[in-house]
Design a protein around this motif. Structure first.
Motif, PDB file in Angstrom:
ATOM      1  N   HIS A  98       1.173  -1.115   0.192  1.00 29.26           N
ATOM      2  CA  HIS A  98      -0.022   0.146   0.063  1.00 29.26           C
ATOM      3  C   HIS A  98       1.068   1.306  -0.060  1.00 29.26           C
ATOM      4  O   HIS A  98       0.524   2.211  -0.535  1.00 29.26           O
ATOM      5  CB  HIS A  98      -0.821   0.183   1.226  1.00 29.26           C
ATOM      6  N   ASP A  99       1.949   1.036   0.459  1.00 32.85           N
ATOM      7  CA  ASP A  99       2.838   2.317   1.007  1.00 32.85           C
ATOM      8  C   ASP A  99       4.127   2.603  -0.466  1.00 32.85           C
ATOM      9  O   ASP A  99       4.210   4.297  -0.494  1.00 32.85           O
ATOM     10  CB  ASP A  99       3.614   1.782   1.695  1.00 32.85           C
ATOM     11  N   TRP A 100       4.140   1.526  -1.560  1.00 30.23           N
ATOM     12  CA  TRP A 100       5.103   1.553  -1.856  1.00 30.23           C
ATOM     13  C   TRP A 100       4.855   1.445  -3.362  1.00 30.23           C
ATOM     14  O   TRP A 100       5.698   1.363  -4.562  1.00 30.23           O
ATOM     15  CB  TRP A 100       7.050   1.011  -1.923  1.00 30.23           C
ATOM     16  N   VAL A 101       4.135  -0.149  -4.004  1.00 32.40           N
ATOM     17  CA  VAL A 101       3.145  -0.007  -5.105  1.00 32.40           C
ATOM     18  C   VAL A 101       2.272   0.299  -6.217  1.00 32.40           C
ATOM     19  O   VAL A 101       1.440   0.681  -4.592  1.00 32.40           O
ATOM     20  CB  VAL A 101       2.762  -1.675  -4.744  1.00 32.40           C
ATOM     21  N   LYS A 102       2.941   1.594  -7.062  1.00 34.23           N
ATOM     22  CA  LYS A 102       1.660   1.598  -8.095  1.00 34.23           C
ATOM     23  C   LYS A 102       1.533   0.917  -8.933  1.00 34.23           C
ATOM     24  O   LYS A 102       2.302   0.523  -9.332  1.00 34.23           O
ATOM     25  CB  LYS A 102       2.436   2.949  -8.261  1.00 34.23           C
ATOM     26  N   ILE A 103       0.176   1.024  -9.464  1.00 32.09           N
ATOM     27  CA  ILE A 103      -0.321  -0.674 -10.283  1.00 32.09           C
ATOM     28  C   ILE A 103      -0.991   1.022 -11.176  1.00 32.09           C
ATOM     29  O   ILE A 103      -1.756   2.291 -11.047  1.00 32.09           O
ATOM     30  CB  ILE A 103      -1.814  -0.902  -9.632  1.00 32.09           C
ATOM     31  N   ASP A 104      -0.907   0.179 -12.178  1.00 31.21           N
ATOM     32  CA  ASP A 104      -0.862   1.716 -13.745  1.00 31.21           C
ATOM     33  C   ASP A 104      -2.358   1.119 -13.999  1.00 31.21           C
ATOM     34  O   ASP A 104      -2.941  -0.407 -13.797  1.00 31.21           O
ATOM     35  CB  ASP A 104      -0.564   0.663 -15.224  1.00 31.21           C
ATOM     36  N   GLU A 105      -3.669   2.349 -13.651  1.00 31.39           N
ATOM     37  CA  GLU A 105      -5.019   1.976 -13.496  1.00 31.39           C
ATOM     38  C   GLU A 105      -5.255   1.312 -15.363  1.00 31.39           C
ATOM     39  O   GLU A 105      -6.348   1.348 -15.000  1.00 31.39           O
ATOM     40  CB  GLU A 105      -5.583   3.226 -12.886  1.00 31.39           C
ATOM     41  N   THR A 106      -4.600   2.126 -16.087  1.00 35.64           N
ATOM     42  CA  THR A 106      -4.933   2.341 -17.232  1.00 35.64           C
ATOM     43  C   THR A 106      -4.744   0.200 -17.645  1.00 35.64           C
ATOM     44  O   THR A 106      -4.964   0.411 -19.280  1.00 35.64           O
ATOM     45  CB  THR A 106      -4.457   3.167 -18.301  1.00 35.64           C
ATOM     46  N   ALA A 107      -3.605   0.101 -17.519  1.00 38.41           N
ATOM     47  CA  ALA A 107      -3.345  -1.503 -17.745  1.00 38.41           C
ATOM     48  C   ALA A 107      -4.154  -2.573 -17.686  1.00 38.41           C
ATOM     49  O   ALA A 107      -5.103  -2.289 -16.932  1.00 38.41           O
ATOM     50  CB  ALA A 107      -2.063  -1.691 -17.334  1.00 38.41           C
ATOM     51  N   THR A 108      -4.396  -2.648 -18.552  1.00 36.52           N
ATOM     52  CA  THR A 108      -5.097  -4.325 -19.233  1.00 36.52           C
ATOM     53  C   THR A 108      -4.898  -5.241 -18.788  1.00 36.52           C
ATOM     54  O   THR A 108      -3.566  -5.191 -19.616  1.00 36.52           O
ATOM     55  CB  THR A 108      -6.068  -4.001 -20.590  1.00 36.52           C
ATOM     56  N   ASP A 109      -5.032  -6.178 -18.357  1.00 32.06           N
ATOM     57  CA  ASP A 109      -4.265  -7.747 -18.405  1.00 32.06           C
ATOM     58  C   ASP A 109      -4.440  -8.553 -20.103  1.00 32.06           C
ATOM     59  O   ASP A 109      -5.125  -8.641 -20.660  1.00 32.06           O
ATOM     60  CB  ASP A 109      -4.917  -8.742 -17.286  1.00 32.06           C
TER      61      ASP A 109
END
Length: 109
Positions: A98-109
């Motif tokens: 939660h503190d350090w990992v950023k998720i690319d919200e626009t990426a799709t699997d």
């Protein structure tokens, strides 16, 4: 070149929990004993892979498989003491993410 071993026990522990979906299966069982179908519906995982992970975790003594002699047979999976002892480790990993990992919200699997 000689292979460097940091610590064989540490390496083994990372090997156990680093298989895909393993930590999420353990995390799901923190809430208590569950049947296979409940775990499967809670996670985006195939039944085959879930079955493999549960077997692996059972062999490692992390998960207990309990068969109830009813008709139809009921099977529940739960964490052993060894499995429950992973809760603070996984909670810290969750906090770190939660503190350090950023998720690319626009990426799709």
């Amino acid at each position: 070149m000689d292979q460097f071993l940091l610590c064989p026990r540490f390496e083994k522990s990372v090997e156990i929990i680093s298989k895909r979906w393993t930590v999420l299966v353990i995390h799901q069982l923190f809430s208590g004993p569950q049947r296979f179908c409940a775990i499967e519906s809670a996670l985006p995982i195939s039944g085959r892979v879930l079955s493999e992970r549960l077997k692996d975790l059972e062999l490692e003594g992390i998960v207990k498989r309990q068969v109830f002699p009813e008709t139809p047979v009921r099977i529940e999976y739960s964490l052993t003491d060894k499995g429950r002892s992973l809760q603070p480790v996984i909670a810290e990993l969750e906090k770190w993410s939660h503190d350090w990992v950023k998720i690319d919200e626009t990426a799709t699997d």
